[in-house]
Scaffold this motif. Structure first.
Motif, PDB file in Angstrom:
ATOM      1  N   GLY A  82      36.249  -9.489   4.969  1.00  0.00           N
ATOM      2  CA  GLY A  82      35.040  -9.883   5.322  1.00  0.00           C
ATOM      3  C   GLY A  82      35.214 -11.036   6.437  1.00  0.00           C
ATOM      4  O   GLY A  82      35.952 -11.351   6.888  1.00  0.00           O
ATOM      5  N   SER A  83      33.786 -10.772   7.039  1.00  0.00           N
ATOM      6  CA  SER A  83      33.480 -11.807   8.036  1.00  0.00           C
ATOM      7  C   SER A  83      33.501 -13.267   7.631  1.00  0.00           C
ATOM      8  O   SER A  83      33.775 -14.371   8.129  1.00  0.00           O
ATOM      9  CB  SER A  83      32.276 -11.752   9.026  1.00  0.00           C
ATOM     10  OG  SER A  83      31.228 -10.948   8.338  1.00  0.00           O
ATOM     11  N   ASP A  84      33.481 -13.337   6.284  1.00  0.00           N
ATOM     12  CA  ASP A  84      33.445 -14.746   5.472  1.00  0.00           C
ATOM     13  C   ASP A  84      34.820 -15.306   5.919  1.00  0.00           C
ATOM     14  O   ASP A  84      35.064 -16.569   5.980  1.00  0.00           O
ATOM     15  CB  ASP A  84      33.150 -14.543   4.225  1.00  0.00           C
ATOM     16  CG  ASP A  84      31.667 -14.511   3.955  1.00  0.00           C
ATOM     17  OD1 ASP A  84      30.812 -14.282   4.700  1.00  0.00           O
ATOM     18  OD2 ASP A  84      31.340 -13.797   2.899  1.00  0.00           O
ATOM     19  N   TYR A 109      22.288 -17.997   7.909  1.00  0.00           N
ATOM     20  CA  TYR A 109      23.227 -17.349   6.770  1.00  0.00           C
ATOM     21  C   TYR A 109      23.938 -18.510   6.130  1.00  0.00           C
ATOM     22  O   TYR A 109      24.439 -19.675   6.791  1.00  0.00           O
ATOM     23  CB  TYR A 109      24.307 -16.672   7.642  1.00  0.00           C
ATOM     24  CG  TYR A 109      25.201 -15.866   6.536  1.00  0.00           C
ATOM     25  CD1 TYR A 109      24.652 -15.218   5.646  1.00  0.00           C
ATOM     26  CD2 TYR A 109      26.493 -15.879   6.895  1.00  0.00           C
ATOM     27  CE1 TYR A 109      25.693 -14.314   4.664  1.00  0.00           C
ATOM     28  CE2 TYR A 109      27.384 -15.181   6.287  1.00  0.00           C
ATOM     29  CZ  TYR A 109      27.169 -14.683   5.154  1.00  0.00           C
ATOM     30  OH  TYR A 109      28.194 -13.778   4.233  1.00  0.00           O
ATOM     31  N   CYS A 152      23.258 -17.021  14.620  1.00  0.00           N
ATOM     32  CA  CYS A 152      23.372 -15.586  14.115  1.00  0.00           C
ATOM     33  C   CYS A 152      22.233 -14.838  14.662  1.00  0.00           C
ATOM     34  O   CYS A 152      21.050 -15.169  14.663  1.00  0.00           O
ATOM     35  CB  CYS A 152      22.988 -15.781  12.535  1.00  0.00           C
ATOM     36  SG  CYS A 152      23.107 -14.408  11.573  1.00  0.00           S
ATOM     37  N   ASN A 156      19.858 -13.804   9.949  1.00  0.00           N
ATOM     38  CA  ASN A 156      19.534 -13.803   8.651  1.00  0.00           C
ATOM     39  C   ASN A 156      18.933 -15.070   8.139  1.00  0.00           C
ATOM     40  O   ASN A 156      19.598 -16.013   8.354  1.00  0.00           O
ATOM     41  CB  ASN A 156      20.812 -13.336   7.822  1.00  0.00           C
ATOM     42  CG  ASN A 156      20.543 -13.176   6.323  1.00  0.00           C
ATOM     43  OD1 ASN A 156      19.519 -13.385   5.854  1.00  0.00           O
ATOM     44  ND2 ASN A 156      21.596 -13.032   5.732  1.00  0.00           N
ATOM     45  N   ASP A 181      26.964 -14.716  15.164  1.00  0.00           N
ATOM     46  CA  ASP A 181      27.166 -13.678  14.053  1.00  0.00           C
ATOM     47  C   ASP A 181      26.369 -12.312  14.497  1.00  0.00           C
ATOM     48  O   ASP A 181      24.955 -12.569  14.276  1.00  0.00           O
ATOM     49  CB  ASP A 181      27.179 -14.404  13.022  1.00  0.00           C
ATOM     50  CG  ASP A 181      27.273 -13.384  11.577  1.00  0.00           C
ATOM     51  OD1 ASP A 181      27.612 -12.349  11.718  1.00  0.00           O
ATOM     52  OD2 ASP A 181      27.356 -14.156  10.596  1.00  0.00           O
ATOM     53  N   TYR A 184      24.083  -7.925  11.953  1.00  0.00           N
ATOM     54  CA  TYR A 184      23.179  -6.870  12.099  1.00  0.00           C
ATOM     55  C   TYR A 184      22.966  -6.211  13.374  1.00  0.00           C
ATOM     56  O   TYR A 184      21.983  -5.433  13.651  1.00  0.00           O
ATOM     57  CB  TYR A 184      21.884  -7.529  11.603  1.00  0.00           C
ATOM     58  CG  TYR A 184      21.916  -7.996  10.299  1.00  0.00           C
ATOM     59  CD1 TYR A 184      21.803  -7.024   9.061  1.00  0.00           C
ATOM     60  CD2 TYR A 184      22.257  -9.510  10.011  1.00  0.00           C
ATOM     61  CE1 TYR A 184      21.966  -7.801   7.725  1.00  0.00           C
ATOM     62  CE2 TYR A 184      22.320  -9.846   8.569  1.00  0.00           C
ATOM     63  CZ  TYR A 184      22.300  -9.051   7.553  1.00  0.00           C
ATOM     64  OH  TYR A 184      22.365  -9.448   6.376  1.00  0.00           O
ATOM     65  N   THR A 208      30.753  -6.953  11.178  1.00  0.00           N
ATOM     66  CA  THR A 208      31.382  -6.712   9.869  1.00  0.00           C
ATOM     67  C   THR A 208      31.100  -5.120   9.802  1.00  0.00           C
ATOM     68  O   THR A 208      30.347  -4.354  10.090  1.00  0.00           O
ATOM     69  CB  THR A 208      30.480  -7.505   8.616  1.00  0.00           C
ATOM     70  OG1 THR A 208      30.888  -7.002   7.485  1.00  0.00           O
ATOM     71  CG2 THR A 208      29.081  -7.002   8.840  1.00  0.00           C
ATOM     72  N   SER A 210      30.311  -4.482   6.382  1.00  0.00           N
ATOM     73  CA  SER A 210      29.685  -4.533   5.343  1.00  0.00           C
ATOM     74  C   SER A 210      28.007  -4.124   5.475  1.00  0.00           C
ATOM     75  O   SER A 210      27.527  -3.576   4.271  1.00  0.00           O
ATOM     76  CB  SER A 210      29.455  -5.928   4.884  1.00  0.00           C
ATOM     77  OG  SER A 210      30.847  -6.486   4.371  1.00  0.00           O
ATOM     78  N   LYS A 211      27.606  -3.854   6.428  1.00  0.00           N
ATOM     79  CA  LYS A 211      25.961  -3.570   6.775  1.00  0.00           C
ATOM     80  C   LYS A 211      26.200  -2.183   7.209  1.00  0.00           C
ATOM     81  O   LYS A 211      25.823  -1.274   6.433  1.00  0.00           O
ATOM     82  CB  LYS A 211      25.444  -4.722   7.533  1.00  0.00           C
ATOM     83  CG  LYS A 211      25.638  -6.040   7.199  1.00  0.00           C
ATOM     84  CD  LYS A 211      24.888  -6.364   5.944  1.00  0.00           C
ATOM     85  CE  LYS A 211      25.423  -7.551   5.059  1.00  0.00           C
ATOM     86  NZ  LYS A 211      25.273  -8.744   5.536  1.00  0.00           N
ATOM     87  N   ARG A 219      35.321  -4.987   1.891  1.00  0.00           N
ATOM     88  CA  ARG A 219      35.772  -6.340   2.365  1.00  0.00           C
ATOM     89  C   ARG A 219      36.181  -6.243   3.750  1.00  0.00           C
ATOM     90  O   ARG A 219      37.400  -6.398   3.877  1.00  0.00           O
ATOM     91  CB  ARG A 219      36.383  -7.121   1.475  1.00  0.00           C
ATOM     92  CG  ARG A 219      35.813  -7.297   0.180  1.00  0.00           C
ATOM     93  CD  ARG A 219      34.659  -7.770  -0.150  1.00  0.00           C
ATOM     94  NE  ARG A 219      34.198  -8.987   0.827  1.00  0.00           N
ATOM     95  CZ  ARG A 219      33.245  -9.247   1.596  1.00  0.00           C
ATOM     96  NH1 ARG A 219      32.511  -8.091   2.040  1.00  0.00           N
ATOM     97  NH2 ARG A 219      33.073 -10.379   2.185  1.00  0.00           N
TER      98      ARG A 219
HETATM   99  C1  LIG Z   1      26.075 -10.109   5.443  1.00  0.00           C
HETATM  100  C2  LIG Z   1      26.559 -10.873   6.375  1.00  0.00           C
HETATM  101  C3  LIG Z   1      27.565 -11.002   6.867  1.00  0.00           C
HETATM  102  C4  LIG Z   1      28.978 -10.184   6.269  1.00  0.00           C
HETATM  103  O1  LIG Z   1      29.818 -10.947   5.721  1.00  0.00           O
HETATM  104  P1  LIG Z   1      30.972 -10.078   5.224  1.00  0.00           P
HETATM  105  O2  LIG Z   1      32.029 -11.325   4.537  1.00  0.00           O
HETATM  106  O3  LIG Z   1      31.624  -9.336   6.269  1.00  0.00           O
HETATM  107  O4  LIG Z   1      30.497  -8.979   4.065  1.00  0.00           O
HETATM  108  C5  LIG Z   1      27.998 -11.919   7.956  1.00  0.00           C
HETATM  109  N1  LIG Z   1      26.849 -12.557   8.426  1.00  0.00           N
HETATM  110  C6  LIG Z   1      25.681 -12.597   7.958  1.00  0.00           C
HETATM  111  C7  LIG Z   1      24.888 -13.093   8.692  1.00  0.00           C
HETATM  112  C8  LIG Z   1      25.465 -11.643   7.010  1.00  0.00           C
HETATM  113  O5  LIG Z   1      24.105 -11.711   6.565  1.00  0.00           O
END
Ligand SMILES: *Cc1c(COP(=O)(O)O)cnc(C)c1O
Length: 349
Positions: A82-84, A109, A152, A156, A181, A184, A208, A210-211, A219
């Motif tokens: 994940g980018s986390d 975020y 970001c 978000n 970041d 999106y 990411t 994830s979106k 992940r």
């Molecule tokens: C959803 C989101 C992420 C994604 O995080 P992952 O760990 O890759 O799932 C990253 N930054 C922002 C601003 C998000 O909204």
């Protein structure tokens, strides 16, 4: 062109001097041979497909494919759980606990502040304007000795792209790393900042799977930066931070970019339709313009609408308690069916 930036100068001293773990798969990376070096179970995985071998710690094939798609060299790419993971590693690499700080621009975020807090790293806050744009003068006035600046875009929870010239001003004038970041970015027509990596040695871009890529469960996150910065992240990550299943499925998904684009187009059409339809309710005061796959919506009474939707098994995010987001709900764009269900329920509110 940004002058004279050397990431090593702002790196924590213990990280600069670290000798990283060397895994079996780092020392021998060809895929042919008899593998007796990593204490795996050579007989296979009981009752399942074959998961008995450690995955490629450098994720070379996935990076190669990403590089081809995004026209970016592999030395500029880091992959994480994940980018986390990238957010956490950047903070751990550059910020000395109990001493250094990051700078964030609320509302944004939540993970930037959480990752800093976990690491006992300070968090300076300089709000976005009520239009959710950067106040560059205020940021630069208070950035002082902050090591990392988190932006970001699209943001978000507000959904808008940040002004490109303000981002460039911060890249030029902030003395630490600027982490942009772009989770999106696929939902906008904007190309983002990937093509600027060579111009700004202090730029780190996060993206990411994830979106838009529809792989949240697996992940996989990306960071793009100068080879210096990427090699720091690679030295401090867990050796096998991206599992083998995720790497294999990422390759499949990357070969279906056309399907991804088609889904994104549909989500954008639905976003525009939902945005129009929502404006028709008299309890909706404002639907903020969105460059993402969600809408921030200001209503008369967000708490009661949130509860009403919950009772009808429609789950949205109540962002009312975030700065500049009074009475705002954040609504993810669903399928056509999901969005129609939302509108039908709203008719009864
Ligand atoms: C959803 C989101 C992420 C994604 O995080 P992952 O760990 O890759 O799932 C990253 N930054 C922002 C601003 C998000 O909204």
């Amino acid at each position: 062109m940004k002058q004279a930036f050397n990431a090593a100068e702002i790196l924590r001293e213990n990280i600069r001097n670290l000798s990283p773990y060397s895994s079996a798969r780092d020392e021998y990376s060809s895929s042919t041979g008899i593998f007796l070096d990593a204490n795996e179970n050579s007989l296979g995985t009981p009752g399942a497909a074959l998961y008995n071998r450690y995955p490629d710690p450098a994720q070379k094939e996935v990076k190669k494919r990403i590089g081809e798609l995004l026209k970016c060299r592999e030395e500029h790419i880091f992959l994480g759980n994940g980018s986390d993971e990238a957010i956490d590693l950047l903070i751990r690499a550059f910020c000395e606990p109990g001493r250094d700080s990051i700078l964030i621009m609320p509302p944004t975020y939540g993970m930037y502040a959480v990752a800093a807090n976990v690491n006992n790293v300070g968090v300076r806050e300089v709000p976005l304007t009520p239009e959710f744009q950067i106040d560059a003068a205020a940021v630069l006035a208070s950035a002082q000795d902050s090591k990392l600046l988190f932006l970001c875009s699209p943001n978000n929870p507000s959904g808008n792209l940040l002004d490109r010239n303000s981002i460039i001003e911060l890249l030029n004038r902030f003395s630490g790393l600027v982490i942009l970041d772009e989770a999106y970015i696929d939902f906008t027509g904007d190309a983002g900042f990937l093509s600027e990596l060579n111009t700004y040695p202090n730029l780190v871009i996060l993206r990411t799977f994830s979106k838009a890529w529809g792989m949240a469960s697996l992940r996989l996150g990306m960071a793009f930066a100068s080879p210096d910065i990427i090699s720091v992240l690679n030295r401090i990550k867990y050796p096998y931070n991206v599992n083998g299943v995720t790497q294999r499925i990422a390759l499949d998904v990357l070969n279906n970019e056309i399907l991804m684009t088609r889904q994104v187009d549909l989500l954008i059409r639905e976003r525009d339709r939902l945005s129009r339809e929502l404006r028709r309710y008299d309890f909706v005061q404002m639907v903020f313009p969105s460059d993402a796959n969600f809408l921030l919506v200001r209503v008369e009474d967000a708490d009661s609408l949130y509860e009403f939707l919950l009772q009808n098994q429609i789950i949205v995010r109540n962002r009312s308690r975030q700065l500049h987001c009074e009475n705002c709900l954040r609504i993810t764009i669903g399928s056509e069916y999901d969005n129609q269900a939302l509108l039908d329920i709203l008719d009864g509110f």
